[in-house]
Structures are given as structure tokens and as C-alpha cells.
Design an enzyme around this catalytic site. Structure first.
Site, PDB file in Angstrom:
ATOM      1  N   ASN A  28       0.830  -1.143  -0.059  1.00 50.76           N
ATOM      2  CA  ASN A  28      -0.153   0.000   0.039  1.00 50.76           C
ATOM      3  C   ASN A  28       0.900   1.430   0.105  1.00 50.76           C
ATOM      4  O   ASN A  28       0.679   2.264   0.913  1.00 50.76           O
ATOM      5  CB  ASN A  28      -0.884  -0.096   1.318  1.00 50.76           C
ATOM      6  N   GLY A  32       5.824   8.363   0.713  1.00 48.37           N
ATOM      7  CA  GLY A  32       6.623   8.265   2.044  1.00 48.37           C
ATOM      8  C   GLY A  32       7.704   7.009   1.574  1.00 48.37           C
ATOM      9  O   GLY A  32       8.931   6.988   1.915  1.00 48.37           O
ATOM     10  N   HIS A  33       6.780   5.752   1.245  1.00 49.21           N
ATOM     11  CA  HIS A  33       7.747   4.654   0.758  1.00 49.21           C
ATOM     12  C   HIS A  33       8.830   5.035  -0.440  1.00 49.21           C
ATOM     13  O   HIS A  33       9.673   4.591  -0.470  1.00 49.21           O
ATOM     14  CB  HIS A  33       6.711   3.485   0.371  1.00 49.21           C
ATOM     15  N   GLN A  57       3.277  -9.427  13.555  1.00 46.11           N
ATOM     16  CA  GLN A  57       3.474  -8.148  14.007  1.00 46.11           C
ATOM     17  C   GLN A  57       2.200  -7.448  14.464  1.00 46.11           C
ATOM     18  O   GLN A  57       1.732  -6.424  14.867  1.00 46.11           O
ATOM     19  CB  GLN A  57       4.203  -7.225  13.677  1.00 46.11           C
ATOM     20  N   GLY A 156      11.876   4.004   7.675  1.00 51.40           N
ATOM     21  CA  GLY A 156      11.302   5.344   7.854  1.00 51.40           C
ATOM     22  C   GLY A 156      11.613   5.983   9.187  1.00 51.40           C
ATOM     23  O   GLY A 156      11.182   5.149  10.072  1.00 51.40           O
TER      24      GLY A 156
HETATM   25  O1  PAF Z   1       7.297  -0.636   8.877  1.00 50.13           O
HETATM   26  C1  PAF Z   1       6.704  -1.501   8.261  1.00 50.13           C
HETATM   27  O2  PAF Z   1       6.014  -1.371   7.284  1.00 50.13           O
HETATM   28  C2  PAF Z   1       6.876  -2.926   9.036  1.00 50.13           C
HETATM   29  O3  PAF Z   1       6.754  -2.900  10.412  1.00 50.13           O
HETATM   30  C3  PAF Z   1       8.027  -3.630   8.348  1.00 50.13           C
HETATM   31  C4  PAF Z   1       9.460  -2.972   8.707  1.00 50.13           C
HETATM   32  C5  PAF Z   1       8.084  -3.730   6.861  1.00 50.13           C
HETATM   33  C6  PAF Z   1       8.047  -5.170   9.035  1.00 50.13           C
HETATM   34  O4  PAF Z   1       7.023  -5.874   8.639  1.00 50.13           O
END
Ligand code: PAF
Length: 291
Positions: A28, A32-33, A57, A156
Site C-alpha cells: 500500500n 513516503g515509501h 506483528q 522510515g
Molecule cells: O514498517 C513496516 O512497514 C513494517 O513494520 C516492516 C518494517 C516492513 C516489517 O514488517
């Protein structure tokens, strides 16, 4: 741009690379990415981006199933940004015993983190950072295993606590990987870009930049000489609460240690997490006081 979804195909794609700059994401993708991908490109390395919504997570009542998955769009953006290799593994590829029915990873070996992982975001999201650290270590193993000489990974600063914990893990586990931090990209009204902003209703979206503004006021107060940090944290929490936010935390910390700030600390970070309805936003501002 090569798109691979198995560890073996990734390994083949990276076989002859002597320098890799890796940007892990959950997809998504927003500007920023893309800024992180551009930072990776500036390192003259093969740019690898992973897209993996990591079940480990997410807590039981969190947004794993709802989390936006926009692979076609993401690939288009990565192609335009000049990524070289995109790794889009299945859950089974990362967690061999993954149960599709229940989303259980059955990952019995996880990274054990220090106390900070149970504070701030970790207090509201138990196990979150261990899930992040575990998947990041797995991804590092898969991406860097071929022995590229230059190993860079980019995260980030919007997720400041995550960045700190990853840096700590890299140091503690002697991982020969350079971690580079990318600046937070903001909308024109100051709202930090995040995949979760898409959950906001129009009214919540209007209110959302207030979190950043409130942190900015907190920074101003500290720059003007206030050192009563816990009073400031409470005042900011009350201010946001009165405006309808549900505040998880507002915290003033040492940017170097992530311990609660002392009045002698010069490099500070103010961090906040607060909810608009069901949408949880986080933000932070790092700053330095004159010596
Ligand atoms: O920041 C994120 O998008 C996630 O926590 C990461 C670092 C890709 C790990 O799943």
C-alpha cells in the site's frame, strides 16, 4: 524490474549483486515509501523492496485482515521509482507452518527484545515489536544471504521506535548491515503519510494533522526552556483528549537512548500515538537543544 515470490527466486535474482539497498514494506505504498526507494537508489546498489503484510506483528484485535493490499498499484509505483527487485512472498514462504484458516504463524522462535519494546507503541500492541524484529531478521537473511559486500537497509523515521529497535537489534546481533533512516514524508497540512490514513473519514482526515501540530507545540515549549516534561506530556494528552482523540501516549524521550528525557538531554524526540475513531495514528519530531 524483477518480481519474485520465493526465497529461491530471490536468491537467484541477487546472485551476482555486490551491493544491495533493501527497503522492507507492507505494501500500500505512498510517497513516503517511494522516498525511501529513492534514498536506496542514491546508494548505487541493487534496490530490493519487499512487500509482505506480516501477521506476526499484528495483535488479535488489530487490522491484519483489513490492512490494504494493493499489489498492482504498488508494483507500478516501484517500477516508476526504479526498483530492481521486488520480493512478494506468501505467508507460507516466510512462516513454513502458517495456518491460513487462523492466520497463526506458529513461529516459535522469535526475537526477544529489551524493555523498550513493551513501552510506547509496545504497551498498546503487546508482541508487536518482537513480530517486527523477527520478520525483519528473516528478510535480512533472505535478502543479504548471498553475501553482497555492501548491505544497506532503509527504514522510515515515522516509525521512530521501530527504527530504534531495529538499529539496536543489528548492533546486538552483530549483523553486518548498515541501517539508514529516511525522513517522514508529510501531506501539505502536516499529516505524516501512512497506509492507515486511508481508514480516516473525511472529518477525521481534517482533524488528523492536529497530532503533528500538538507535538510541534510541545517542541516549542521545550525549546523555550520548559523542563517539566511529565506536565507537558499530560497537558498535550488532555488537549487532544478534549478534541475527541483517544490518546495512547505522548512521550518526551532522549533520541539517543529512547529513555524518558532528562533536562540535561540535548537530542530529544517527542512521540505520540492517538486514535481518531478506530484509526490509530503515530508521529514524532526529533530536535536538538543548544548545548
Ligand atoms: O514498517 C513496516 O512497514 C513494517 O513494520 C516492516 C518494517 C516492513 C516489517 O514488517
Amino acid at each position: 524490474m524483477q518480481i519474485v515470490n520465493t526465497a529461491q527466486a530471490l536468491s537467484q535474482a541477487l546472485e551476482n549483486q555486490s551491493a544491495i539497498a533493501f527497503v522492507p514494506t507492507m505494501g500500500n505504498l505512498h510517497a513516503g515509501h517511494i522516498q525511501l526507494v529513492e534514498l536506496a537508489k542514491s546508494k548505487n546498489a541493487c534496490v530490493v523492496v519487499s512487500i509482505f503484510v506480516n501477521p506476526l506483528q499484528f495483535g488479535q484485535n488489530e487490522d491484519l485482515s483489513q490492512y490494504p493490499r494493493t499489489l498492482d498499484d504498488d508494483l507500478e509505483k516501484l517500477r516508476a521509482a526504479g526498483a530492481d527487485v521486488v520480493f512478494t512472498p506468501s505467508e507460507q514462504e516466510i512462516y513454513p507452518d502458517f495456518d491460513v484458516e487462523t492466520n497463526a504463524t506458529h513461529q516459535n522462535i522469535t526475537i526477544n527484545l529489551p524493555k523498550l519494546a513493551n513501552e510506547l507503541c509496545g504497551e498498546v500492541r503487546p508482541g508487536h515489536f518482537s513480530g517486527v524484529a523477527t520478520v525483519v531478521l528473516k528478510l535480512f537473511n533472505l535478502v543479504f544471504f548471498n553475501g553482497a559486500k555492501t548491505k544497506i537497509a532503509i527504514f522510515g523515521k515515522k516509525d521512530f521506535q521501530q527504527l530504534f529497535i531495529i538499529q539496536d537489534m543489528v548492533k546486538a546481533l552483530n549483523l553486518p548491515i548498515e541501517i539508514i533512516a529516511g525522513d517522514t514524508k508529510r501531506e501539505s497540512d502536516g499529516l505524516a503519510m501512512s497506509s492507515r490514513n486511508g481508514y480516516l473519514t473525511p472529518a477525521q482526515r481534517l482533524e488528523a494533522p492536529r497530532l503533528y501540530r500538538a507535538l510541534g507545540l510541545l517542541v516549542d515549549a521545550i525549546k523555550q526552556g520548559r523542563t517539566d516534561f511529565s506536565v507537558l506530556e499530560t497537558q498535550t494528552t488532555q488537549f487532544l483528549t478534549q478534541l475527541g482523540w483517544i490518546v495512547d501516549y505522548i512521550s518526551i524521550r532522549s533520541a539517543a537512548s529512547m529513555q524518558p528525557a532528562a533536562s540535561s538531554d540535548r537530542k530529544l524526540v517527542v512521540l505520540g500515538a492517538a486514535r481518531q475513531g478506530n484509526t490509530r495514528l503515530i508521529d514524532n519530531i526529533e530536535f536538538t537543544l543548544p548545548a
